[in-house]
Write a protein that holds these residues in place. Structure first.
Motif, PDB file in Angstrom:
ATOM      1  N   LYS A  73       6.988  -6.154 -11.273  1.00 17.26           N
ATOM      2  CA  LYS A  73       9.031  -7.202 -11.706  1.00 17.26           C
ATOM      3  C   LYS A  73       9.971  -5.830 -11.696  1.00 17.26           C
ATOM      4  N   ASP A  74       8.635  -4.829 -12.103  1.00 13.93           N
ATOM      5  CA  ASP A  74       9.418  -3.882 -12.212  1.00 13.93           C
ATOM      6  C   ASP A  74      10.621  -3.090 -11.107  1.00 13.93           C
ATOM      7  N   THR A  75       9.258  -3.079  -9.849  1.00 16.82           N
ATOM      8  CA  THR A  75       9.823  -3.206  -7.904  1.00 16.82           C
ATOM      9  C   THR A  75      10.057  -3.424  -8.160  1.00 16.82           C
ATOM     10  N   VAL A  76      10.412  -4.390  -7.879  1.00 12.46           N
ATOM     11  CA  VAL A  76      11.624  -5.077  -7.421  1.00 12.46           C
ATOM     12  C   VAL A  76      12.884  -5.298  -8.253  1.00 12.46           C
ATOM     13  N   LYS A  77      12.800  -4.854  -9.630  1.00 10.87           N
ATOM     14  CA  LYS A  77      14.268  -5.097 -10.639  1.00 10.87           C
ATOM     15  C   LYS A  77      14.876  -3.967  -9.282  1.00 10.87           C
ATOM     16  N   ASN A  78      14.058  -2.564  -9.347  1.00  5.97           N
ATOM     17  CA  ASN A  78      15.006  -1.815  -8.690  1.00  5.97           C
ATOM     18  C   ASN A  78      15.708  -2.043  -7.444  1.00  5.97           C
ATOM     19  N   ILE A  79      14.768  -2.856  -6.587  1.00  3.55           N
ATOM     20  CA  ILE A  79      14.931  -3.037  -5.579  1.00  3.55           C
ATOM     21  C   ILE A  79      16.142  -3.432  -5.790  1.00  3.55           C
ATOM     22  N   SER A  86       0.816  -1.251   0.182  1.00  8.76           N
ATOM     23  CA  SER A  86       0.361  -0.679  -0.058  1.00  8.76           C
ATOM     24  C   SER A  86       0.820   0.951   0.118  1.00  8.76           C
ATOM     25  N   ALA A  87       1.923   0.782   0.777  1.00 10.32           N
ATOM     26  CA  ALA A  87       3.616   2.695   0.217  1.00 10.32           C
ATOM     27  C   ALA A  87       4.269   2.431  -0.664  1.00 10.32           C
ATOM     28  N   SER A  88       3.227   1.330  -1.686  1.00 10.78           N
ATOM     29  CA  SER A  88       4.836   1.521  -2.461  1.00 10.78           C
ATOM     30  C   SER A  88       4.302   1.980  -4.142  1.00 10.78           C
ATOM     31  N   SER A  89       5.053   1.595  -4.970  1.00  9.80           N
ATOM     32  CA  SER A  89       4.893   2.301  -6.373  1.00  9.80           C
ATOM     33  C   SER A  89       4.055   0.929  -6.827  1.00  9.80           C
ATOM     34  N   LEU A  90       3.302   0.378  -6.376  1.00  6.99           N
ATOM     35  CA  LEU A  90       2.536  -0.861  -7.345  1.00  6.99           C
ATOM     36  C   LEU A  90       1.280   0.234  -7.012  1.00  6.99           C
ATOM     37  N   GLN A  91       1.260   1.051  -6.288  1.00  4.80           N
ATOM     38  CA  GLN A  91       0.042   1.790  -6.442  1.00  4.80           C
ATOM     39  C   GLN A  91      -0.005   2.597  -7.218  1.00  4.80           C
ATOM     40  N   LYS A  92       0.703   3.418  -7.577  1.00  2.00           N
ATOM     41  CA  LYS A  92       1.164   3.929  -8.847  1.00  2.00           C
ATOM     42  C   LYS A  92       0.596   3.084  -9.952  1.00  2.00           C
ATOM     43  N   GLY A  93       0.864   1.501 -10.397  1.00  2.00           N
ATOM     44  CA  GLY A  93       0.621   1.332 -11.296  1.00  2.00           C
ATOM     45  C   GLY A  93       1.920   0.595 -11.725  1.00  2.00           C
ATOM     46  N   GLU A  94       2.941   0.562 -10.842  1.00  2.00           N
ATOM     47  CA  GLU A  94       4.234   0.320 -11.831  1.00  2.00           C
ATOM     48  C   GLU A  94       4.201  -1.797 -11.490  1.00  2.00           C
ATOM     49  N   SER A  95       4.816  -2.118 -12.424  1.00  2.00           N
ATOM     50  CA  SER A  95       4.603  -4.001 -11.961  1.00  2.00           C
ATOM     51  C   SER A  95       5.489  -4.047 -11.246  1.00  2.00           C
ATOM     52  N   LEU A 115       9.771 -13.627  -9.936  1.00  2.00           N
ATOM     53  CA  LEU A 115      11.348 -13.641 -10.055  1.00  2.00           C
ATOM     54  C   LEU A 115      12.245 -14.042  -9.693  1.00  2.00           C
ATOM     55  N   ALA A 116      12.349 -15.108  -8.729  1.00  2.00           N
ATOM     56  CA  ALA A 116      13.470 -16.173  -9.163  1.00  2.00           C
ATOM     57  C   ALA A 116      14.677 -15.711  -9.881  1.00  2.00           C
ATOM     58  N   LYS A 117      13.346 -16.197 -11.439  1.00  2.00           N
ATOM     59  CA  LYS A 117      13.995 -16.183 -12.780  1.00  2.00           C
ATOM     60  C   LYS A 117      14.865 -14.731 -12.858  1.00  2.00           C
ATOM     61  N   ALA A 118      14.099 -14.199 -12.546  1.00  2.00           N
ATOM     62  CA  ALA A 118      14.879 -12.559 -13.168  1.00  2.00           C
ATOM     63  C   ALA A 118      15.497 -11.932 -12.521  1.00  2.00           C
ATOM     64  N   LEU A 119      16.195 -12.200 -11.226  1.00  2.00           N
ATOM     65  CA  LEU A 119      15.936 -11.471 -10.344  1.00  2.00           C
ATOM     66  C   LEU A 119      17.674 -12.089  -9.582  1.00  2.00           C
ATOM     67  N   SER A 120      19.293 -11.441  -9.727  1.00  2.00           N
ATOM     68  CA  SER A 120      19.853 -12.209  -8.847  1.00  2.00           C
ATOM     69  C   SER A 120      19.948 -12.597  -7.405  1.00  2.00           C
ATOM     70  N   PRO A 121      18.960 -11.460  -6.727  1.00  2.00           N
ATOM     71  CA  PRO A 121      19.116 -11.323  -5.040  1.00  2.00           C
ATOM     72  C   PRO A 121      18.026 -12.800  -4.550  1.00  2.00           C
ATOM     73  N   SER A 122      18.601 -13.596  -3.951  1.00  2.00           N
ATOM     74  CA  SER A 122      17.478 -14.632  -3.355  1.00  2.00           C
ATOM     75  C   SER A 122      16.259 -14.541  -2.974  1.00  2.00           C
ATOM     76  N   ILE A 123      14.983 -14.870  -3.243  1.00  2.00           N
ATOM     77  CA  ILE A 123      13.754 -14.794  -3.575  1.00  2.00           C
ATOM     78  C   ILE A 123      13.579 -15.949  -1.864  1.00  2.00           C
ATOM     79  N   ILE A 124      13.425 -15.826  -1.219  1.00  2.00           N
ATOM     80  CA  ILE A 124      12.246 -16.534  -0.620  1.00  2.00           C
ATOM     81  C   ILE A 124      10.890 -16.916  -0.449  1.00  2.00           C
ATOM     82  N   ASN A 125       9.857 -17.557  -0.654  1.00  2.00           N
ATOM     83  CA  ASN A 125       8.562 -17.299  -0.263  1.00  2.00           C
ATOM     84  C   ASN A 125       8.119 -17.822   0.330  1.00  2.00           C
TER      85      ASN A 125
END
Ligand code: CP
Length: 307
Positions: free
Chosen positions: A91-97, A80-89, A118-128
């Motif tokens: 994947k884009d939000t997490v790529k910025n992180i 609710s306090a992230s740019s997902l609220q502005k329509g960012e995908s 996300l795990a396929k697209a990003l280098s940080p470890s992803i934990i579900n």
């Protein structure tokens, strides 16, 4: 056994040896939370981000405490306090992180498969930390850790999962891991909340609560997930409670050393009466305590040797 995975996405893909390694690591890390100074330097310099797109009390707090007790830096982002609220995908939000050089992302999302994408697209470890109705691996690991601590084994135990099996990611992760470790699993739900074909996972299926209680070493009672039920799956809450709610009367059929578990949050008086939730068989708050040790183990295995 050496841990080699970048991510923890679910228990379906893990071997019994990998699951046992997480449980054994958690057992050795548990005492850190009993110390006056509850901290070791194992993950100093690492950054762990909690990104919860669905509400959470236990999982988010527990991951945050686990990371801090290993000396990692942590931050929490809410949808609710992230740019997902502005329509960012997502994947884009997490790529910025990712661009801010974080080491791990703990993600909860209402869509099954979001952490896998996300795990396929990003280098940080992803934990579900729970994806839709699919998996909630660390909840099942802490459930099984608690059972093993109380019963000293998993192989050969009779474990009944009771409630909304259809929508439960906790049930799926428990079934994968418990069957790999040799437990006899029974699922019990109204026929409308039982996923078709679930017996193919090598488990017993029943709509009769008495059957699920008799001879069980563990009753893991699940929450009715109203938020995921688009249709009416049972006539009324009252009827559900009469047939599937666990109370002291129904527990007369249970083994004298049965464990009552619940992943939380509990709908008190519906799935469990307060006398059962807070009674002598309940290990519900011990599950919560053990969640920290299990999540410390997961973070340590994923990040401990990462340069
Ligand atoms: N068991 C569980 O996932 O609880 P939370 O939703 O509070 O994290």
């Amino acid at each position: 056994m050496i841990w080699t995975r970048k991510d923890l996405l679910g228990l379906e893909d893990l071997s019994a040896e990998e699951i046992t390694l997480i449980l054994d690591t958690a057992a050795s890390l548990k005492e850190i939370s009993e110390r006056t100074v509850k901290k070791v330097p194992a993950l100093r310099g690492k950054t762990v981000v909690m990104f919860f797109v669905e509400p959470s009390t236990r999982t988010r707090t527990s991951f945050e405490l686990a990371a801090k007790r290993l000396s990692a830096d942590t931050l929490s982002i809410t949808a609710s306090a992230s740019s997902l609220q502005k329509g960012e995908s997502l994947k884009d939000t997490v790529k910025n992180i990712e661009a801010m050089k974080v080491d791990a992302l703990v993600i909860r999302h209402s869509s099954s498969g979001a952490p896998h994408m996300l795990a396929k697209a990003l280098s940080p470890s992803i934990i579900n930390a729970g994806d839709g109705s699919h998996e909630h691996p660390t909840q099942a690991l802490l459930d099984i850790f608690t059972i093993r601590e109380k019963k000293s084994k998993i192989k050969g135990l009779n474990v009944s999962l009771i409630g909304d099996i259809m929508h439960s990611r906790v049930a799926r992760s428990n079934i994968w891991a418990l069957t790999k470790l040799g437990a006899n699993v029974t699922v019990c739900a109204p026929a409308t909340l039982m996923p078709p074909g679930i017996e193919k996972l090598g488990i017993k299926v029943t709509t009769n609560l008495k059957e699920a209680i008799k001879g069980a070493d563990v009753l893991n009672v699940l929450r009715i997930q109203m938020e995921r039920q688009k249709d009416k799956f049972f006539p009324s809450i009252r009827e559900y409670t009469m047939k599937f709610g666990v109370d002291l009367e129904k527990l007369k059929e249970a083994k004298k050393d049965v464990l009552i578990m619940h992943p939380g949050p509990i709908n008190r008086g519906i799935e469990l009466t307060p006398e059962v939730a807070d009674g002598k068989y309940s290990v519900i708050l011990e599950q919560v305590t053990n969640g920290i040790a299990v999540r410390m183990a997961v973070l340590f295995l994923l990040l401990g040797k990462k340069k």
